[in-house]
Design a protein around this motif. Structure first.
Motif, PDB file in Angstrom:
ATOM      1  N   ASP A 321     -13.533 -14.203  12.736  1.00 39.54           N
ATOM      2  CA  ASP A 321     -14.973 -14.511  13.142  1.00 39.54           C
ATOM      3  C   ASP A 321     -15.077 -13.442  14.614  1.00 39.54           C
ATOM      4  O   ASP A 321     -16.205 -12.836  14.764  1.00 39.54           O
ATOM      5  CB  ASP A 321     -14.838 -15.759  13.833  1.00 39.54           C
ATOM      6  CG  ASP A 321     -15.723 -17.359  12.950  1.00 39.54           C
ATOM      7  OD1 ASP A 321     -16.074 -16.889  11.656  1.00 39.54           O
ATOM      8  OD2 ASP A 321     -15.198 -17.695  13.103  1.00 39.54           O
ATOM      9  N   ALA A 419     -21.173 -14.321   8.915  1.00 38.20           N
ATOM     10  CA  ALA A 419     -21.524 -15.403  10.652  1.00 38.20           C
ATOM     11  C   ALA A 419     -22.481 -16.668   9.310  1.00 38.20           C
ATOM     12  O   ALA A 419     -22.453 -17.918  10.001  1.00 38.20           O
ATOM     13  CB  ALA A 419     -22.369 -14.383  11.487  1.00 38.20           C
ATOM     14  N   ARG A 491     -24.466 -18.068  14.137  1.00 35.44           N
ATOM     15  CA  ARG A 491     -24.325 -18.456  12.742  1.00 35.44           C
ATOM     16  C   ARG A 491     -23.698 -20.323  12.566  1.00 35.44           C
ATOM     17  O   ARG A 491     -24.392 -20.425  13.080  1.00 35.44           O
ATOM     18  CB  ARG A 491     -22.537 -17.946  13.017  1.00 35.44           C
ATOM     19  CG  ARG A 491     -22.047 -18.303  15.138  1.00 35.44           C
ATOM     20  CD  ARG A 491     -20.865 -17.448  15.164  1.00 35.44           C
ATOM     21  NE  ARG A 491     -20.900 -17.698  17.122  1.00 35.44           N
ATOM     22  CZ  ARG A 491     -19.644 -18.672  16.815  1.00 35.44           C
ATOM     23  NH1 ARG A 491     -19.309 -19.338  15.825  1.00 35.44           N
ATOM     24  NH2 ARG A 491     -19.564 -18.645  18.052  1.00 35.44           N
TER      25      ARG A 491
END
Length: 493
Positions: A321, A419, A491
């Motif tokens: 991430d 995302a 996201r």
RNA sequence: GGUCCGGUGGCCGAGUGGUCAGGCAAGGGUCUGCAAAACCCUCUACAGCGGUUCGAUUCCGCUCCGGACCUCCA
């Protein structure tokens, strides 16, 4: 060019890699026996040697990577008897599942993926050579390799034939001349798959297929042979015996590489222990899971044991991430020459026996540096570590990151897609894609974007209560908003 | 029983004969309407006992603990 060093299990030390033909590197890795879904442990060598394959392609003009499919085996026969499903159906379906799973882990296809059943003629030819050389004999419809006929037997695994005998925990078949002798060919009854051979209708033993397929596709001698650590004995020991005796003086594989075992609760994950989790189980965690698992595997050095945990998987996901977030905001412009140098710095540890954990640490440094330059910060510590005396132009560290990450095979998706859910992203096969799409839940892109528009109006009116309400509402649905100088991005958690 | 490989800070995990791994978690700060993200700072470990050395987490020995293999296994 930096020299490549790899740990050779046969020599039990690190050796400088010197290919037989620098113009063409050849590698063989043991692939799956296709009777059931791949478990997490099966994925480790695939990912590890995928990184090695990518690195070799970067270093040498031509690389041939052979990974076999074992589609003739008594485990497959047993499965067919239990379930009633025809053997061909089991092997075809399991092979397709294996391909889909490995694609979801970002593994490139090997150059050649030979199937055992298509190399029966080579196996027979090899066995005939061994009989002619006095290294094999026929007994009661079987052909056996004579272990005492090969002086170096036990050298690879570091055992003496006497020890092996002492520790043998199976009954010795009466037709064996020596207890250590192993089967090259065995007879099949009418209910078992079989092929005509000089010794009657039968099927190959486990080890001969790899000797036959590496010979066919890579020649009598080649550079690297890889596989799981648990294959050293008896599989690789027997492979060496077969190939070296069939082609005396050629040396067979020059370097042997073995990946450590994947553990769960401190114990080896294996089908026989029944403590395994399939790759597919992991992929069902979410569209992010394939790449996260790949990263998890690379966060530990390939020769060390790796204890799998779901916490580890989530940590790997969080790391990705962060990587994608950096790539998403970094500008495209960059200093090309400097980016190349920084990518080399990241990849340098891979030349030292594939030190992926150190390379990943350096990749994180690149991320920190890019973030500092893009979002704001000094990053002096990182600059010093990389050996830079001045700050590179924004985008440069990100470009270096992209180049280096390609060799590790991570951050292969578009940052925005990662995302926002990866719906329809992966290039896996049909079943893999279905898996990814079904895993995306929550509000649609349109719903999120209209909520963001509404919130923007509230913020313009300084109606903070309403703006926060919209943000909290989305958060409850798994959508995280981030306000930045260029607007609001979102996201999925 | 035999052979081999390991034990690093709350967790994960590199590495080295003498200056920093790194990440996660935790705490503090900067920024922000508030957040989030990002960045900065703090957190100084190498199973135990001996030995070699000016100096050992790193080399050697022993002990303890864990794991793998010993003809199913990635």
């Amino acid at each position: 060019m930096t020299d490549l060093f790899i740990h050779d299990s046969a020599a039990r030390r690190k050796r400088r890699f010197e290919p037989i033909d620098p113009g063409h590197v050849r590698m063989y890795v043991c692939g799956p026996t296709v009777y059931d879904l791949a478990h997490l442990g099966n994925a480790r060598p695939v990912v590890v040697f995928d990184v090695l394959f990518r690195l070799l392609r970067r270093l040498y003009p031509k690389v041939t990577y052979v990974r076999n499919i074992t589609d003739v085996d008594d485990k497959i026969n047993a499965r067919s008897r239990e379930t009633g499903e025809p053997i061909e159906a089991i092997t075809a379906r399991t092979t397709a599942d294996f391909h889909a799973d490995m694609a979801a882990l970002g593994a490139l296809e090997p150059t050649v993926e030979p199937r055992a059943t298509q190399h029966i003629a080579e196996m027979i030819a090899l066995i005939e050579r061994l009989i002619a050389n006095g290294h094999a004999y026929v007994a009661e419809g079987h052909v056996l390799f004579s272990v005492p006929s090969f002086r170096d037997y036990g050298k690879l695994s570091g055992r003496s034939p006497d020890e092996l005998l002492a520790g043998a925990r199976v009954d010795v078949a009466p037709y064996k001349r020596d207890a250590g002798d192993f089967v090259l060919w065995k007879p099949s009854d009418e209910n078992t798959p079989g092929w005509e051979s000089p010794w009657g209708r039968g099927r190959p033993g486990w080890h001969i297929e790899c000797s036959a397929m590496s010979w066919k596709h890579l020649g009598e001698a080649f550079d690297i042979h890889g596989g799981g650590h648990d294959l050293i004995f008896p599989h690789h020991e027997n492979e060496v015996a077969q190939s070296v005796c069939a082609f005396p003086g050629r040396g067979f594989a020059r370097y042997w590489m073995h990946n450590g075992m994947l553990l769960v609760n401190g114990e080896k994950m294996s089908k026989s222990l029944g403590n395994f989790m399939t790759v597919r189980d992991i992929l069902a965690e979410g569209p992010w899971a394939g790449e996260a698992f790949r990263l998890l595997l690379l966060r530990t050095h390939y020769r060390a044991a790796l204890d799998f945990t779901m916490e580890g998987l989530r940590e790997a996901k969080a790391e990705l991430d962060g990587h994608y977030a950096m790539l998403r905001r970094a500008p495209a412009a960059h200093d090309e020459g400097l980016a190349r140098r920084m990518a080399e710095w990241v990849l340098e540890p891979l030349h030292d026996d594939l030190n992926t954990p150190l390379a990943l640490a350096r990749l994180r440094d690149l991320r920190t540096l890019e973030n500092a330059l893009t979002v704001g910060g000094s990053a002096t510590v990182v600059l010093e570590r990389i050996g830079l005396t001045r700050e590179p132009a924004p985008g440069t560290a990100a470009a270096a990151f992209r180049e280096a990450a390609q060799i590790l095979g991570i951050t292969r998706f578009a940052p925005e897609a990662w995302a926002q859910g990866l719906a329809g992203a992966g290039k896996a096969t049909a079943s893999g894609d279905t898996l990814m799409a079904s895993a995306v839940a929550g509000p649609t892109r349109e719903e999120v974007e209209s909520a963001i528009t509404a919130r923007l109006a509230a913020r313009r009116a300084k109606n903070w209560a309403e703006a926060d309400r919209i943000r909290d509402d989305l958060k409850a649905k798994g959508i995280i908003l981030e306000d930045g100088p260029a607007g609001t991005s979102w996201r999925r958690a």
